[in-house]
Scaffold this motif. Structure first.
Motif, PDB file in Angstrom:
ATOM      1  N   GLU A 265       0.851  -1.177   0.000  1.00 44.09           N
ATOM      2  CA  GLU A 265       0.000   0.000   0.000  1.00 44.09           C
ATOM      3  C   GLU A 265       0.895   1.239   0.000  1.00 44.09           C
ATOM      4  N   GLY A 266       0.511   2.271  -0.717  1.00 44.16           N
ATOM      5  CA  GLY A 266       1.302   3.503  -0.768  1.00 44.16           C
ATOM      6  C   GLY A 266       2.589   3.289  -1.529  1.00 44.16           C
ATOM      7  N   HIS A 267       3.660   3.931  -1.051  1.00 40.72           N
ATOM      8  CA  HIS A 267       4.962   3.791  -1.688  1.00 40.72           C
ATOM      9  C   HIS A 267       5.796   2.852  -0.823  1.00 40.72           C
ATOM     10  N   PRO A 268       6.600   1.978  -1.438  1.00 41.30           N
ATOM     11  CA  PRO A 268       7.321   0.998  -0.619  1.00 41.30           C
ATOM     12  C   PRO A 268       8.255   1.646   0.394  1.00 41.30           C
ATOM     13  N   ARG A 269       8.144   1.241   1.651  1.00 36.97           N
ATOM     14  CA  ARG A 269       9.175   1.616   2.627  1.00 36.97           C
ATOM     15  C   ARG A 269       9.755   0.319   3.171  1.00 36.97           C
ATOM     16  N   GLY A 270      11.023   0.351   3.479  1.00 36.17           N
ATOM     17  CA  GLY A 270      11.659  -0.910   3.852  1.00 36.17           C
ATOM     18  C   GLY A 270      12.401  -1.469   2.667  1.00 36.17           C
ATOM     19  N   GLY A 271      11.840  -2.423   1.994  1.00 36.63           N
ATOM     20  CA  GLY A 271      12.452  -3.163   0.886  1.00 36.63           C
ATOM     21  C   GLY A 271      13.614  -2.502   0.150  1.00 36.63           C
TER      22      GLY A 271
END
Ligand code: ASP
Ligand code: MG
Length: 383
Positions: free
Chosen positions: A299-305
């Motif tokens: 969901e949204g823009h990837p954070r983490g990866g």
């Protein structure tokens, strides 16, 4: 004791006239002979502006302090409502989540309720008071104030209803019930009289904001029926329960995550990237693997990866088709035809359990959801 738990959303407490309106409806319910517990959200926009203020001071504020800050929004609502109730002669006391024994784990900003010990609520109801509780908050096993994730006042209401053995749990908000799709996007959407917990949870997971997914899952585990309705009318237009009375259609409703990101991960990084999302608490909504590639939609823009290549990130919308028969091949086939007839592409698709979820390009999402609604939920589709 016949206990009614009512939760009022943020927009129903904006401005003095609305607070007085809520107070008079609560007082009327009390006069009918019910013991009333009212759970309140922060007034509309308050939580967002508190978070924005924190981010001006630190881009990544300490989560413990964010929790301390965010719970202030509900404190304002609960005390103002208690003041308004007392002013019209309806005795009321307000409490924080911690005071009413909402014990959570230590995951700041997204804590899970472990236990509810509502002794003070019971005492005050027995003394004849209306009890007003700040939603969205608890106290952790490490004795720190926590919050339950955005929209968490719904969870507070359901958890209190379960712990108190309430007769009714009502979520009162700015819409008069749950619809077959968001009426702002699909004007022909209809209100649903009764919906299964399982379907409501799935709709919430894929973008329906009327109820929080956690709250619905909590209600499902504890056998709590939830009424959803307008705070102005004070009546529930939709009931969420284990088993809706009428033979349901295969499809109950549609939900939309307008902003999602799809990544097609090559073999060498996929395990690593999926693990990184998990560790960052990113809202991963789909993982579809084949022998050679893995599709992940967040969901949204990837954070983490961090190991994902930015170039691979494709903006998409996710549309969920939800219902007891929504994963059947006939529904999947109908959905594919609808998308293709519009000249759009199915970017990814998964059917399982009670849903078929499709990723399409963001600019096609509104057209696709409208056409899916006509095809699967239109007036003339078979019941
Ligand atoms: N005030 C919190 C939020 O904005 C909790 C809630 O409204 O349920 O997310
Ligand atoms: Mg909400």
């Amino acid at each position: 004791m016949s206990i009614v738990v009512q939760k009022y959303g943020g927009s129903s407490l904006e401005g003095h006239a609305r607070i007085e309106g809520v107070a008079s409806r609560v007082a009327a319910l009390r006069r009918e002979g019910h013991d009333v517990v009212v759970v309140v959200s922060a007034r509309g926009g308050t939580t967002d502006s508190l978070v924005e203020e924190a981010r001006l001071l630190a881009p990544e504020p300490k989560q413990r302090e964010l929790d301390m800050l965010m719970t202030a929004g509900e404190r304002i609502s609960m005390s103002l409502l208690a003041i308004a109730l007392n002013a019209i002669g309806c005795p009321a006391v307000s409490f924080t989540g911690s005071q009413v024994g909402i014990i959570t784990d230590t995951r700041h900003t997204d804590a899970r309720i472990l236990e509810v010990r509502p002794f003070r609520v019971v005492e005050e109801l027995e003394a004849g008071n209306v009890v007003v509780v700040g939603g969205f908050q608890g106290v952790s096993t490490a004795k720190d104030v926590t919050t339950l994730g955005r929209g968490g006042s719904d969870t507070t209401a359901v958890a209190l209803a379960a712990a108190l053995g309430a007769e009714r749990c009502e979520i009162l908000t700015d819409v008069d019930g749950v619809y077959t799709a968001d009426p702002r996007a699909v004007p022909s959407a209809r209100r649903i009289d009764a919906i299964a917990h399982a379907d409501m949870a799935e709709l919430a997971r894929y973008g329906a904001t009327v109820l929080k997914e956690d709250a619905v899952r909590f209600a499902e585990r504890n056998g709590i029926a939830i009424g959803v309705g307008s705070s102005e009318r004070g009546t529930a237009g939709t009931i969420v329960l284990e088993d809706p009375p009428h033979a349901p259609r295969p499809v109950t409703g549609l939900a939309l995550v307008a902003e999602a990101s799809l990544m097609e991960l090559p073999e060498n990084v996929r395990a690593q990237v999926v693990r990184e999302f998990e560790e960052a608490g990113a809202p991963v909504r789909l993982v579809v693997g084949t022998r050679s590639a893995t599709l992940v939609v967040v969901e949204g823009h990837p954070r983490g990866g961090a190991s994902a290549d930015e170039a691979e990130v494709r903006p998409v919308s996710l549309i969920a088709i939800v219902g007891p028969g929504a994963a059947e091949a006939a529904v999947a086939a109908a959905a594919i035809s609808v998308v293709e007839d519009l000249g759009c592409a199915v970017e990814a698709m998964v059917s399982s359990g009670r849903s078929t979820v499709i990723a399409v390009s963001r600019d096609a999402a509104d057209r696709v959801i409208g056409a899916l609604h006509d095809a699967l939920l239109g007036e003339d589709t078979a019941r």
